[in-house]
Design a protein around this motif. Sequence first.
Motif, PDB file in Angstrom:
ATOM      1  N   UNK A  11      47.891  44.079  47.692  1.00 39.69           N
ATOM      2  CA  UNK A  11      48.731  42.937  48.058  1.00 39.69           C
ATOM      3  C   UNK A  11      48.101  41.589  47.737  1.00 39.69           C
ATOM      4  N   UNK A  12      46.858  41.584  47.237  1.00 44.25           N
ATOM      5  CA  UNK A  12      46.215  40.289  46.993  1.00 44.25           C
ATOM      6  C   UNK A  12      45.519  40.181  45.639  1.00 44.25           C
ATOM      7  N   UNK A  13      45.227  41.279  44.990  1.00 44.86           N
ATOM      8  CA  UNK A  13      44.619  41.250  43.661  1.00 44.86           C
ATOM      9  C   UNK A  13      45.640  41.844  42.692  1.00 44.86           C
ATOM     10  N   UNK A  14      46.291  40.984  41.930  1.00 46.46           N
ATOM     11  CA  UNK A  14      47.417  41.413  41.108  1.00 46.46           C
ATOM     12  C   UNK A  14      47.077  41.545  39.628  1.00 46.46           C
ATOM     13  N   UNK A  15      45.807  41.314  39.292  1.00 40.40           N
ATOM     14  CA  UNK A  15      45.368  41.410  37.904  1.00 40.40           C
ATOM     15  C   UNK A  15      44.052  42.161  37.843  1.00 40.40           C
ATOM     16  N   UNK A  16      43.718  42.776  36.722  1.00 36.74           N
ATOM     17  CA  UNK A  16      42.438  43.478  36.621  1.00 36.74           C
ATOM     18  C   UNK A  16      41.264  42.554  36.943  1.00 36.74           C
ATOM     19  N   UNK A  17      40.295  43.019  37.704  1.00 41.41           N
ATOM     20  CA  UNK A  17      39.137  42.188  38.054  1.00 41.41           C
ATOM     21  C   UNK A  17      38.430  41.598  36.841  1.00 41.41           C
ATOM     22  N   UNK A  18      38.394  42.322  35.724  1.00 42.16           N
ATOM     23  CA  UNK A  18      37.712  41.785  34.536  1.00 42.16           C
ATOM     24  C   UNK A  18      38.399  40.525  34.028  1.00 42.16           C
ATOM     25  N   UNK A  19      39.718  40.438  34.187  1.00 46.71           N
ATOM     26  CA  UNK A  19      40.431  39.223  33.789  1.00 46.71           C
ATOM     27  C   UNK A  19      40.085  38.069  34.723  1.00 46.71           C
TER      28      UNK A  19
END
Length: 411
Positions: A319-327
Amino acid sequence: MDTHASTFPLIISVDDHTVEPATVWQDRLPEKYRGAGPRIVRAPVKEMTFLGGRFKPVMGAPGDDGPVGDWWVYEDLRRPLTRLDTAVGYDRDEIRLEVITYEQMRPGSYDVPARLADMDVNHVQSALCFPTFPRFCGQTFTEAKDHELGLLCVRAYNDWMVEEWCGPEAHGRLIPLTLIPLWDPELAAEEVRRNAARGVRAVAFSEIPPYLGLPSIHTDDWDPFLAACDETGTVVAMHIGSSSRMPSTSADAPPAVGSTITFANCCFSMVDWLMSGKFEQFPNLKVMYAEGQIGWIPYILERADVVWEENRGWGGVADKVHRPPSELFAEHVYGCFFDDAFGLRNLDAIGLNNVLYETDYPHSDSTWPKSREVGEAQMGHLEPEVVERIVRRNAIELLGLSDDGLWDGTR
């Protein structure tokens, strides 16, 4: 400025250190607080250990036997100056955990003209400096009993940093890094804005705040502070050890164990930030990891992406991280290194725009006075424009320096 024959770019170091002059707080605190504020006392050491990542000095009484050094005295704290605070100029095998006086340290540790001269010797144009007595994010004042005095101490340090250490005598070559009252995020936001108004673009913060008894970044507690950084373009700078707990494996592990794994807290911290949702909540926010090195980053990004992709449903981040962490890393996180040949062979997996150079003067790990030679040896396989970006351009853009790499408080 020493530029002899080398095509290696003049270095902008994003992690050096200052040893505060003895009068920083005595000159700036209101008179009624000077007796309780930080001050220097010369005294012998009774005992001193550094095991399991914990530094434990005990000050002796006047007249006691034992080596004599200069000690910072503040409330119940007794903290000596040590050879590890300022080791440059000594042979590696001569560096011991021992107390020293100001007269026994290299003047560039605390004196601006002497610092600039030592930067010249080391092919360094500009430098961002972390504190010594306040510790790397000002936790000395957070741990104090009197937070009214602690706030005055934070502001006094920041005034000294901006007006004197980075003042006219530095000619734009010293870049200010300020502190915040960590115990109050609203006051922290005020201090960020106060310093941003005079051109400061970097603030020290803890890599793992819960180790200091503070809220984690997974809470909303820090939002006022983070909002101020987001709005002002102030970089959140986290140095290894800024959680007052260096990585170790056991209470009796020798310092060599912790010294080998110092990057670990940066690794844990970066995963915290990538999984916190704060980079999406505050899209202009930037963080940097001083002295964390960079060779470990590719695997952590790979693993974080796998966890986010496969486990986010039960992992508490959907619900709070909507994109890959590497991005998110590519847009918000900077790794800092001074000696990492492996990382430099894997820049493609880290990101050229996410790497900063440092010299760590005057600490025992410092590459001074051979930071240029170390850089040339480790970056010899890279194209000149790549080296320029690592050694200068990324820092210029991140810290809002002039095109020629200097700090201008009016910017």
